[in-house]
Design an enzyme around this catalytic site. Sequence first.
Site, short mmCIF file in Angstrom:
data_model
loop_
_atom_site.label_atom_id
_atom_site.label_comp_id
_atom_site.label_asym_id
_atom_site.label_seq_id
_atom_site.Cartn_x
_atom_site.Cartn_y
_atom_site.Cartn_z
N ASP A 63 0.86 -1.20 0.00
CA ASP A 63 0.00 0.00 0.00
C ASP A 63 0.89 1.24 0.00
O ASP A 63 1.99 1.22 0.53
CB ASP A 63 -0.87 0.05 1.27
CG ASP A 63 -1.76 -1.15 1.38
OD1 ASP A 63 -2.16 -1.68 0.32
OD2 ASP A 63 -2.04 -1.58 2.52
N ASP A 69 -1.32 13.68 7.57
CA ASP A 69 -2.38 14.70 7.49
C ASP A 69 -3.32 14.42 6.32
O ASP A 69 -4.53 14.64 6.41
CB ASP A 69 -1.84 16.14 7.46
CG ASP A 69 -0.63 16.33 6.61
OD1 ASP A 69 -0.27 15.39 5.88
OD2 ASP A 69 -0.05 17.42 6.65
N GLU A 92 -9.00 22.16 5.66
CA GLU A 92 -7.78 22.95 5.53
C GLU A 92 -6.86 22.37 4.45
O GLU A 92 -6.09 23.07 3.82
CB GLU A 92 -7.05 22.95 6.87
CG GLU A 92 -5.87 23.85 6.96
CD GLU A 92 -4.84 23.30 7.90
OE1 GLU A 92 -4.69 23.86 8.98
OE2 GLU A 92 -4.20 22.29 7.56
N GLU A 93 -6.97 21.07 4.21
CA GLU A 93 -6.10 20.40 3.25
C GLU A 93 -6.60 20.48 1.81
O GLU A 93 -5.93 20.02 0.90
CB GLU A 93 -5.92 18.92 3.63
CG GLU A 93 -5.16 18.70 4.91
CD GLU A 93 -3.70 19.18 4.84
OE1 GLU A 93 -3.16 19.30 3.72
OE2 GLU A 93 -3.12 19.45 5.90
N ASP A 115 -9.80 21.00 10.32
CA ASP A 115 -8.35 20.91 10.14
C ASP A 115 -8.03 19.47 10.55
O ASP A 115 -8.07 19.13 11.73
CB ASP A 115 -7.65 21.92 11.08
CG ASP A 115 -6.13 21.80 11.02
OD1 ASP A 115 -5.62 20.89 10.36
OD2 ASP A 115 -5.46 22.63 11.67
N LEU A 117 -5.43 17.48 10.66
CA LEU A 117 -4.32 17.24 11.59
C LEU A 117 -3.62 18.56 11.87
O LEU A 117 -2.95 19.12 11.00
CB LEU A 117 -3.35 16.22 11.01
CG LEU A 117 -2.77 15.23 12.01
CD1 LEU A 117 -3.85 14.50 12.78
CD2 LEU A 117 -1.90 14.22 11.31
N ASP A 118 -3.83 19.06 13.06
CA ASP A 118 -3.24 20.33 13.45
C ASP A 118 -1.93 20.05 14.18
O ASP A 118 -1.88 19.17 15.05
CB ASP A 118 -4.20 21.08 14.38
CG ASP A 118 -3.60 22.36 14.91
OD1 ASP A 118 -3.32 23.25 14.09
OD2 ASP A 118 -3.38 22.45 16.13
N GLU A 274 -9.42 26.71 12.21
CA GLU A 274 -8.70 26.68 13.50
C GLU A 274 -9.28 27.68 14.50
O GLU A 274 -9.70 27.30 15.61
CB GLU A 274 -7.21 26.96 13.27
CG GLU A 274 -6.52 25.84 12.50
CD GLU A 274 -5.17 26.23 11.89
OE1 GLU A 274 -5.05 27.35 11.36
OE2 GLU A 274 -4.24 25.41 11.93
P1 AHG Z 1 -1.12 22.84 10.79
O1 AHG Z 1 -0.26 21.71 11.25
O2 AHG Z 1 -2.57 22.46 10.71
O3 AHG Z 1 -0.62 23.49 9.52
O4 AHG Z 1 -1.13 24.00 11.91
C1 AHG Z 1 0.05 24.41 12.53
C2 AHG Z 1 -0.27 25.70 13.22
C3 AHG Z 1 -0.68 25.59 14.67
O5 AHG Z 1 -1.14 24.38 15.09
C4 AHG Z 1 0.54 26.02 15.44
O6 AHG Z 1 0.20 26.65 16.63
C5 AHG Z 1 1.22 26.93 14.49
O7 AHG Z 1 0.89 26.50 13.21
C6 AHG Z 1 2.69 26.91 14.65
O8 AHG Z 1 3.24 27.86 13.80
P2 AHG Z 1 4.73 28.42 14.01
O9 AHG Z 1 5.63 27.28 13.71
O10 AHG Z 1 4.83 29.53 13.00
O11 AHG Z 1 4.84 28.92 15.41
MN MN Z 2 -3.68 23.63 12.00
MN MN Z 3 -3.48 20.90 9.55
#
Ligand code: AHG
Ligand code: MN
Ligand code: MN
Length: 335
Positions: A63, A69, A92-93, A115, A117-118, A274
């Site tokens: 697979d 994400d 978000e994706e 979102d 996977l944040d 978010e």
């Molecule tokens: P994602 O993984 O969905 O793109 O979000 C990341 C976001 C958030 O979760 C986090 O607080 C912030 O981006 C971190 O950003 P910096 O690295 O600029 O601090």
């Molecule tokens: Mn996020």
């Molecule tokens: Mn995300």
Amino acid sequence: MSMITTLDEFIIRRQKDFPYASGELTGLLRDIGVAAKIVNREVNKAGLVNILGVADHQNTSGDTVQKLDMYANEKLIDCLKNSGECCGIASEENESFMPLEAISEKPSKYVVVFDPLDGSSNIDVNVSVGTIFGIYRRLSSTDEECQVTDFLQKGTELVAAGYVLYGTSTMLVYTTGRGVNCFTLDPSIGEFCLSHKDIKIPNHGQHYSVNQGYYLKFDVEMRRYIDHCSDMGLGLRYIGSMVSDIHRILFQGGIFLYPNTRANPKGKLRLLYECNPLSFVVEQAGGKAINTQLDRILDVEIHELHQKATIAIGSPDMVDEMKAFVEKYSAPMAP
Ligand code: AHG
Ligand code: MN
Ligand code: MN
């Protein structure tokens, strides 16, 4: 033995409080719970997949190994598609929203934003990540496909919102506008069980949360407020996944800041996926969420799916204090 309340039981019990409820929202929240369990299983395996080091992104069964994400995105979409309880999703994706077909010709009145996977940059190093979601009632007619305007609604119109945190325990926290409740996944029975009822955020906390590495890129009033936090002896906590930082703040109090920087003059975080869902949760727990223009996040007009926002969110007294600093130091200088 104490009584266990599972997420499904709790949701059904709550539905009975709404005499005209059709069960659609109940179904949607349950579907999100199911998707969360599937994503959780993969998040837990992520380290193992890396150890197995599959060449050409193929696992041993042949697979394709996906980025987590994207995997979380697909699982959420699949669960919502199969449920028939929602007429469209925006992630978000994905560049654009996705209308979903009705099942058994039963049109749905809700759209879901998420979102998947944040904090995904944290996965490779085994730091907590999360899923954030929000549910809106559609504005368009049920005779047609959902429209972009169904998603471009202010946060005040959210019907429900929440997040799943894949941490040392997996927790699902959500609100339907009547308080915030937290469910912890018991892996031995595969159920989310009510663990923290009617969460109230402390008025003040001992930590502030900001990417201090960008300090010199912030506006002067924000730098003054950050200096003040440090002067007051507050500790700095910044995980780099907003959902994890907000979870800590919900229980321990504190403030999370993602202001504008020179690189991101409108902020970095996304309003729809978010800021709005997490602001709804935090407000329902008694907290506050504003942007650096000092507008309440939930009142901000939304014009595009991937609109960015600045944010200050957390304990009510700390958000008020930050607001006072910005008002004071951004006042025009006397001639
Ligand atoms: P994602 O993984 O969905 O793109 O979000 C990341 C976001 C958030 O979760 C986090 O607080 C912030 O981006 C971190 O950003 P910096 O690295 O600029 O601090
Ligand atoms: Mn996020
Ligand atoms: Mn995300």
